[in-house]
Every structure is written in C-alpha cells, then in structure tokens.
Design a protein around this motif. Structure first.
Motif, PDB file in Angstrom:
ATOM      1  N   ALA A   9       0.143 -18.208  36.712  1.00 47.34           N
ATOM      2  CA  ALA A   9      -0.319 -16.826  36.865  1.00 47.34           C
ATOM      3  C   ALA A   9      -1.263 -16.659  38.052  1.00 47.34           C
ATOM      4  N   LYS A  10      -1.990 -17.695  38.382  1.00 50.16           N
ATOM      5  CA  LYS A  10      -2.941 -17.612  39.487  1.00 50.16           C
ATOM      6  C   LYS A  10      -2.237 -17.303  40.815  1.00 50.16           C
ATOM      7  N   MET A  11      -0.972 -17.665  40.892  1.00 51.86           N
ATOM      8  CA  MET A  11      -0.216 -17.406  42.109  1.00 51.86           C
ATOM      9  C   MET A  11       0.331 -15.987  42.148  1.00 51.86           C
ATOM     10  N   GLY A  12       0.262 -15.280  41.037  1.00 49.49           N
ATOM     11  CA  GLY A  12       0.735 -13.902  40.997  1.00 49.49           C
ATOM     12  C   GLY A  12       2.238 -13.781  41.073  1.00 49.49           C
ATOM     13  N   ILE A  13       2.931 -14.694  40.430  1.00 51.57           N
ATOM     14  CA  ILE A  13       4.392 -14.684  40.469  1.00 51.57           C
ATOM     15  C   ILE A  13       4.959 -13.582  39.583  1.00 51.57           C
ATOM     16  N   PHE A  14       4.354 -13.389  38.430  1.00 51.86           N
ATOM     17  CA  PHE A  14       4.889 -12.462  37.440  1.00 51.86           C
ATOM     18  C   PHE A  14       4.416 -11.041  37.718  1.00 51.86           C
ATOM     19  N   LYS A  15       5.134 -10.370  38.589  1.00 60.66           N
ATOM     20  CA  LYS A  15       4.813  -8.984  38.924  1.00 60.66           C
ATOM     21  C   LYS A  15       5.778  -8.053  38.187  1.00 60.66           C
ATOM     22  N   ASN A  16       5.438  -6.781  38.138  1.00 57.17           N
ATOM     23  CA  ASN A  16       6.290  -5.803  37.468  1.00 57.17           C
ATOM     24  C   ASN A  16       7.664  -5.741  38.134  1.00 57.17           C
ATOM     25  N   GLY A  17       8.711  -5.736  37.314  1.00 58.64           N
ATOM     26  CA  GLY A  17      10.062  -5.672  37.839  1.00 58.64           C
ATOM     27  C   GLY A  17      10.680  -7.019  38.140  1.00 58.64           C
ATOM     28  N   LYS A  18       9.927  -8.099  37.999  1.00 58.43           N
ATOM     29  CA  LYS A  18      10.443  -9.448  38.265  1.00 58.43           C
ATOM     30  C   LYS A  18      11.351  -9.887  37.114  1.00 58.43           C
ATOM     31  N   VAL A  19      12.501 -10.443  37.450  1.00 59.55           N
ATOM     32  CA  VAL A  19      13.419 -10.961  36.436  1.00 59.55           C
ATOM     33  C   VAL A  19      12.971 -12.372  36.075  1.00 59.55           C
ATOM     34  N   VAL A  20      12.815 -12.619  34.780  1.00 63.99           N
ATOM     35  CA  VAL A  20      12.409 -13.933  34.297  1.00 63.99           C
ATOM     36  C   VAL A  20      13.425 -14.435  33.281  1.00 63.99           C
ATOM     37  N   ILE A  21      13.418 -15.756  33.059  1.00 65.44           N
ATOM     38  CA  ILE A  21      14.258 -16.357  32.031  1.00 65.44           C
ATOM     39  C   ILE A  21      13.331 -16.867  30.935  1.00 65.44           C
ATOM     40  N   VAL A  22      13.620 -16.475  29.701  1.00 64.28           N
ATOM     41  CA  VAL A  22      12.804 -16.895  28.564  1.00 64.28           C
ATOM     42  C   VAL A  22      13.168 -18.331  28.222  1.00 64.28           C
ATOM     43  N   LEU A  23      12.160 -19.193  28.068  1.00 61.73           N
ATOM     44  CA  LEU A  23      12.395 -20.616  27.856  1.00 61.73           C
ATOM     45  C   LEU A  23      12.268 -21.050  26.399  1.00 61.73           C
TER      46      LEU A  23
END
Length: 152
Positions: A9-23
């Motif tokens: 999170a410190k890198m700010g990867i998870f921004k609004n609209g980002k597609v993620v894969i649930v692990l």
C-alpha cells in the motif's frame, strides 16, 4: 526478532478503478475493481484494505448466430462487494472506468443494504459489458480483460 510486514500500500498501487485479482477466500481467482482504498486502515480495520466490487459468475461466450434471448441470458453477471486486505489481492496492470463510487460505499455493504448494492452493481456491470465502450484505448483493454474469466 524482527517482524516482517508485507505492505504494498505504501507504493500506492491500489487506486480507484484498478483491476485486482482476489487471492484468498471464497472469491479467490476472481477479478475485482477497487472502489475505495484505505492505505493506513481506520478505527475498525487497522490494516491497509480496499472496498472492491468484482465478478463472481462471469458472462459466458456468445456467437453471432445466437438469438436475442439467448444472448441476454448468457450476458448475465453475478457480482460481489467486499472489503479486502491488501495482502489478499494482487494488482494487475489494467484499470477500468466503471463509476462505482455512487453505488458502493462503507454503508452499502452492511447486512441490511448488501442485496440492493449487489443489484445495482450487477446492473452497472452488465450495462458496461454489453456496451464495452471506454474513454481511452487503455481503459477499453482493461474493461475487456476484466470481463474475461481468469484461466488457471
């Protein structure tokens, strides 16, 4: 002993609209879109987490020869809305321009409101899937990636 913490999170990867894969969990292997990210956590959850909306049941393959009724039946999507720890999701290089902020928030995932929230998210997802239009080329590839089932 040193405590090792994984904190992307410190890198700010998870921004609004980002597609993620649930692990982890029931929706492991499913794709989701970050609606709201909380990097440092809050009073109830003292870890980095994000509110996500994703696809539980993906739309099925369609061909030109299919009739209108069959097409509509195969384009149905079953969504989920969930708060996830950053450690339990993997960001992808894709992002989408589906505006979920108006529909999904912390209050809408309470036990009383969750069914209405899911219905409105389903409506948004199906609308986006059938039109598949985006503002930029980059977002349109993200949209097409998001609606395809992850094969593994």
């Amino acid at each position: 002993t040193k405590q090792i913490t994984r904190c992307p999170a410190k890198m700010g990867i998870f921004k609004n609209g980002k597609v993620v894969i649930v692990l982890n969990g029931r929706f492991a292997g499913r794709k989701a879109v970050v609606v709201k990210a909380s990097d440092d956590g809050n009073d109830s959850k003292k870890f980095g987490h994000a509110l996500v909306a994703g696809i539980d049941r993906y739309p099925r393959k369609v061909v030109r020869a299919m009739g209108k009724a069959k097409l509509e039946k195969r384009c149905k999507i079953k969504p989920f809305v969930k708060v996830l720890n950053f450690n339990h999701m993997m960001p992808t290089r894709y992002s989408v321009d589906i505006d979920l902020k108006k529909v999904v928030d912390e209050n809408s995932i309470s036990q009383a409101n969750i069914t209405d929230t899911r219905k409105s998210v389903k409506k948004l997802f199906q609308e986006k899937y059938t039109t598949q239009s985006a503002k930029t080329d980059k977002k349109s590839t993200g949209v097409s990636y998001f609606f395809n089932k992850l094969r593994f």
